[in-house]
Design a protein around this motif. Structure first.
Motif, PDB file in Angstrom:
ATOM      1  N   GLY A 151       0.923  -1.385   0.153  1.00  0.00           N
ATOM      2  CA  GLY A 151      -0.029   0.100  -0.116  1.00  0.00           C
ATOM      3  C   GLY A 151       0.920   1.201   0.001  1.00  0.00           C
ATOM      4  O   GLY A 151       1.986   1.074   0.475  1.00  0.00           O
ATOM      5  N   ASN A 152       0.434   2.288  -0.349  1.00  0.00           N
ATOM      6  CA  ASN A 152       0.941   3.430  -0.551  1.00  0.00           C
ATOM      7  C   ASN A 152       1.501   4.173   0.984  1.00  0.00           C
ATOM      8  O   ASN A 152       2.692   4.557   0.884  1.00  0.00           O
ATOM      9  CB  ASN A 152       0.177   4.522  -1.412  1.00  0.00           C
ATOM     10  N   LEU A 153       0.539   3.971   1.569  1.00  0.00           N
ATOM     11  CA  LEU A 153       0.867   4.511   3.216  1.00  0.00           C
ATOM     12  C   LEU A 153       2.073   3.714   3.579  1.00  0.00           C
ATOM     13  O   LEU A 153       3.363   4.602   4.040  1.00  0.00           O
ATOM     14  CB  LEU A 153      -0.317   4.350   4.008  1.00  0.00           C
ATOM     15  N   ARG A 154       2.246   2.447   3.513  1.00  0.00           N
ATOM     16  CA  ARG A 154       3.417   1.668   4.115  1.00  0.00           C
ATOM     17  C   ARG A 154       4.851   2.087   3.456  1.00  0.00           C
ATOM     18  O   ARG A 154       5.823   2.316   4.028  1.00  0.00           O
ATOM     19  CB  ARG A 154       2.804   0.335   4.072  1.00  0.00           C
ATOM     20  N   PHE A 155       4.534   2.019   1.854  1.00  0.00           N
ATOM     21  CA  PHE A 155       5.639   2.575   1.379  1.00  0.00           C
ATOM     22  C   PHE A 155       6.381   3.941   1.561  1.00  0.00           C
ATOM     23  O   PHE A 155       7.251   3.967   1.776  1.00  0.00           O
ATOM     24  CB  PHE A 155       5.142   2.186  -0.066  1.00  0.00           C
ATOM     25  N   ARG A 156       5.328   4.707   1.625  1.00  0.00           N
ATOM     26  CA  ARG A 156       5.776   6.305   1.949  1.00  0.00           C
ATOM     27  C   ARG A 156       6.316   6.559   3.098  1.00  0.00           C
ATOM     28  O   ARG A 156       7.264   7.158   3.429  1.00  0.00           O
ATOM     29  CB  ARG A 156       4.552   7.308   1.890  1.00  0.00           C
ATOM     30  N   GLN A 157       5.711   5.620   4.166  1.00  0.00           N
ATOM     31  CA  GLN A 157       6.505   5.651   5.626  1.00  0.00           C
ATOM     32  C   GLN A 157       7.830   5.230   5.585  1.00  0.00           C
ATOM     33  O   GLN A 157       8.878   5.636   6.163  1.00  0.00           O
ATOM     34  CB  GLN A 157       5.479   4.978   6.636  1.00  0.00           C
ATOM     35  N   MET A 158       8.030   4.241   4.702  1.00  0.00           N
ATOM     36  CA  MET A 158       9.378   3.416   4.581  1.00  0.00           C
ATOM     37  C   MET A 158      10.435   4.497   4.017  1.00  0.00           C
ATOM     38  O   MET A 158      11.427   4.904   4.382  1.00  0.00           O
ATOM     39  CB  MET A 158       9.588   2.393   4.011  1.00  0.00           C
ATOM     40  N   LEU A 159      10.026   5.396   2.956  1.00  0.00           N
ATOM     41  CA  LEU A 159      10.540   6.333   2.311  1.00  0.00           C
ATOM     42  C   LEU A 159      10.886   7.387   3.140  1.00  0.00           C
ATOM     43  O   LEU A 159      12.114   7.866   3.173  1.00  0.00           O
ATOM     44  CB  LEU A 159       9.892   6.784   1.135  1.00  0.00           C
TER      45      LEU A 159
ATOM     46  N   GLU B 226      15.358  -3.937  -0.195  1.00  0.00           N
ATOM     47  CA  GLU B 226      14.988  -4.736   0.972  1.00  0.00           C
ATOM     48  C   GLU B 226      13.420  -4.830   1.309  1.00  0.00           C
ATOM     49  O   GLU B 226      12.750  -5.681   1.589  1.00  0.00           O
ATOM     50  CB  GLU B 226      15.594  -4.219   2.386  1.00  0.00           C
ATOM     51  N   TYR B 227      12.719  -3.621   1.368  1.00  0.00           N
ATOM     52  CA  TYR B 227      11.522  -3.451   1.304  1.00  0.00           C
ATOM     53  C   TYR B 227      10.760  -4.416   0.356  1.00  0.00           C
ATOM     54  O   TYR B 227       9.749  -5.109   0.605  1.00  0.00           O
ATOM     55  CB  TYR B 227      10.856  -2.071   1.101  1.00  0.00           C
ATOM     56  N   ARG B 228      11.168  -4.439  -0.946  1.00  0.00           N
ATOM     57  CA  ARG B 228      10.720  -5.122  -1.845  1.00  0.00           C
ATOM     58  C   ARG B 228      10.668  -6.794  -1.388  1.00  0.00           C
ATOM     59  O   ARG B 228       9.722  -7.647  -1.421  1.00  0.00           O
ATOM     60  CB  ARG B 228      11.254  -5.190  -3.269  1.00  0.00           C
ATOM     61  N   GLN B 229      11.770  -7.223  -1.081  1.00  0.00           N
ATOM     62  CA  GLN B 229      12.073  -8.422  -0.615  1.00  0.00           C
ATOM     63  C   GLN B 229      11.167  -8.956   0.669  1.00  0.00           C
ATOM     64  O   GLN B 229      10.660 -10.023   0.504  1.00  0.00           O
ATOM     65  CB  GLN B 229      13.599  -8.674  -0.387  1.00  0.00           C
ATOM     66  N   ARG B 230      10.939  -7.962   1.651  1.00  0.00           N
ATOM     67  CA  ARG B 230      10.199  -8.444   2.623  1.00  0.00           C
ATOM     68  C   ARG B 230       8.746  -8.255   2.396  1.00  0.00           C
ATOM     69  O   ARG B 230       8.067  -9.346   2.805  1.00  0.00           O
ATOM     70  CB  ARG B 230      10.418  -7.215   3.590  1.00  0.00           C
ATOM     71  N   LEU B 231       8.242  -7.394   1.338  1.00  0.00           N
ATOM     72  CA  LEU B 231       6.809  -7.475   1.000  1.00  0.00           C
ATOM     73  C   LEU B 231       6.608  -8.866  -0.026  1.00  0.00           C
ATOM     74  O   LEU B 231       5.577  -9.414   0.487  1.00  0.00           O
ATOM     75  CB  LEU B 231       6.617  -6.432  -0.036  1.00  0.00           C
ATOM     76  N   LYS B 232       7.443  -9.137  -0.510  1.00  0.00           N
ATOM     77  CA  LYS B 232       7.186 -10.584  -1.402  1.00  0.00           C
ATOM     78  C   LYS B 232       6.955 -11.719  -0.427  1.00  0.00           C
ATOM     79  O   LYS B 232       6.280 -12.506  -0.747  1.00  0.00           O
ATOM     80  CB  LYS B 232       8.290 -10.579  -2.206  1.00  0.00           C
ATOM     81  N   ALA B 233       8.094 -11.858   0.419  1.00  0.00           N
ATOM     82  CA  ALA B 233       7.989 -12.903   1.489  1.00  0.00           C
ATOM     83  C   ALA B 233       6.914 -12.908   2.147  1.00  0.00           C
ATOM     84  O   ALA B 233       6.187 -13.750   2.631  1.00  0.00           O
ATOM     85  CB  ALA B 233       9.352 -12.568   2.584  1.00  0.00           C
ATOM     86  N   GLN B 234       6.343 -11.798   2.700  1.00  0.00           N
ATOM     87  CA  GLN B 234       5.068 -11.640   3.519  1.00  0.00           C
ATOM     88  C   GLN B 234       3.850 -11.973   2.558  1.00  0.00           C
ATOM     89  O   GLN B 234       2.943 -12.608   2.983  1.00  0.00           O
ATOM     90  CB  GLN B 234       4.681 -10.138   4.047  1.00  0.00           C
ATOM     91  N   ALA B 235       3.690 -11.630   1.304  1.00  0.00           N
ATOM     92  CA  ALA B 235       2.788 -12.090   0.423  1.00  0.00           C
ATOM     93  C   ALA B 235       2.714 -13.366   0.186  1.00  0.00           C
ATOM     94  O   ALA B 235       1.673 -14.085   0.113  1.00  0.00           O
ATOM     95  CB  ALA B 235       2.902 -11.288  -0.879  1.00  0.00           C
ATOM     96  N   LEU B 236       3.916 -14.086   0.231  1.00  0.00           N
ATOM     97  CA  LEU B 236       3.854 -15.516  -0.112  1.00  0.00           C
ATOM     98  C   LEU B 236       3.603 -16.316   1.042  1.00  0.00           C
ATOM     99  O   LEU B 236       3.107 -17.290   1.001  1.00  0.00           O
ATOM    100  CB  LEU B 236       5.226 -15.931  -0.583  1.00  0.00           C
ATOM    101  N   GLN B 237       4.042 -15.670   2.535  1.00  0.00           N
ATOM    102  CA  GLN B 237       3.493 -16.468   3.773  1.00  0.00           C
ATOM    103  C   GLN B 237       2.143 -16.670   4.065  1.00  0.00           C
ATOM    104  O   GLN B 237       1.690 -17.426   4.523  1.00  0.00           O
ATOM    105  CB  GLN B 237       4.513 -15.941   4.639  1.00  0.00           C
ATOM    106  N   GLN B 238       1.424 -15.361   3.828  1.00  0.00           N
ATOM    107  CA  GLN B 238       0.255 -15.381   4.391  1.00  0.00           C
ATOM    108  C   GLN B 238      -0.901 -15.964   3.296  1.00  0.00           C
ATOM    109  O   GLN B 238      -0.637 -15.830   2.200  1.00  0.00           O
ATOM    110  CB  GLN B 238      -0.167 -13.804   4.722  1.00  0.00           C
ATOM    111  N   GLU B 239      -2.008 -16.137   3.748  1.00  0.00           N
ATOM    112  CA  GLU B 239      -3.133 -16.612   3.029  1.00  0.00           C
ATOM    113  C   GLU B 239      -3.635 -15.518   1.839  1.00  0.00           C
ATOM    114  O   GLU B 239      -3.778 -14.405   2.556  1.00  0.00           O
ATOM    115  CB  GLU B 239      -4.211 -17.041   3.720  1.00  0.00           C
ATOM    116  N   ALA B 240      -3.762 -15.916   0.876  1.00  0.00           N
ATOM    117  CA  ALA B 240      -4.243 -14.979  -0.164  1.00  0.00           C
ATOM    118  C   ALA B 240      -5.545 -14.172   0.301  1.00  0.00           C
ATOM    119  O   ALA B 240      -6.282 -14.896   0.687  1.00  0.00           O
ATOM    120  CB  ALA B 240      -4.470 -15.604  -1.507  1.00  0.00           C
TER     121      ALA B 240
END
Length: 167
Positions: A85-93, A114-128
């Motif tokens: 989401g935009n909010l989470r990404f903007r906060q990281m920036l 690093e953010y992209r890697q964490r996001l991908k890992a979270q997306a794959l770990q959690q139920e769709a």
């Protein structure tokens, strides 16, 4: 589960529901244009058409761009948008002091990678996420106290068949 509902037909309903609860996703992350119709799945952010073109030029390893309505979506891609989401990404920036960089520098920064890697890992770990079917998205949910009406079957007359044209 998304598996049977992935693709173009239900993506619009998913994003409509997602953005209804997240107003920051109703504007392009990079330029602020209203009602973005594109997304960078790798970064979990929403983009306008112009910025989506700029993201495509960064390469798919940096920003994998999809149309919210015209492209087919995989369950893990829906999940990346839900988790991101935009909010989470903007906060990281902001935390990493990257907001004022040029687009190319910003998205190539190690913190964003690093953010992209964490996001991908979270997306794959959690139920769709659940993607509502057309009927679910357009009809309000019945009240638990209200009786549910039986569906009516309406018979229709067969269409008239045209007579063959003589040669």
């Amino acid at each position: 589960m998304v598996a049977g509902l992935q693709g173009v037909d239900n993506a619009g309903f998913f994003f409509e529901a997602l953005r209804a609860n997240r107003p920051e996703d109703c504007a392009c992350i990079d330029c602020g244009s209203a009602n973005p119709q594109w997304a960078s799945v790798s970064n979990g952010i929403f983009l306008c058409l112009t910025c989506s073109g700029r993201h495509r030029s960064l390469g798919v390893h940096v920003s994998f761009v999809r149309s919210l309505l015209m492209d087919a979506w995989k369950p893990e891609q829906f999940r990346a948008m839900e988790v991101g989401g935009n909010l989470r990404f903007r906060q990281m920036l902001e935390e990493c002091k990257l907001c004022d960089l040029r687009l190319e520098e910003k998205y190539a920064a190690p913190a964003v990678a690093e953010y992209r890697q964490r996001l991908k890992a979270q997306a794959l770990q959690q139920e769709a996420p659940h993607i509502p079917a057309r009927a679910e998205a357009s009809a309000p949910a019945p009240s638990p106290a209200a009786p549910v009406a039986e569906p009516r079957i309406v018979a229709s007359a067969p269409a008239p068949v045209a007579a063959p044209i003589a040669a």
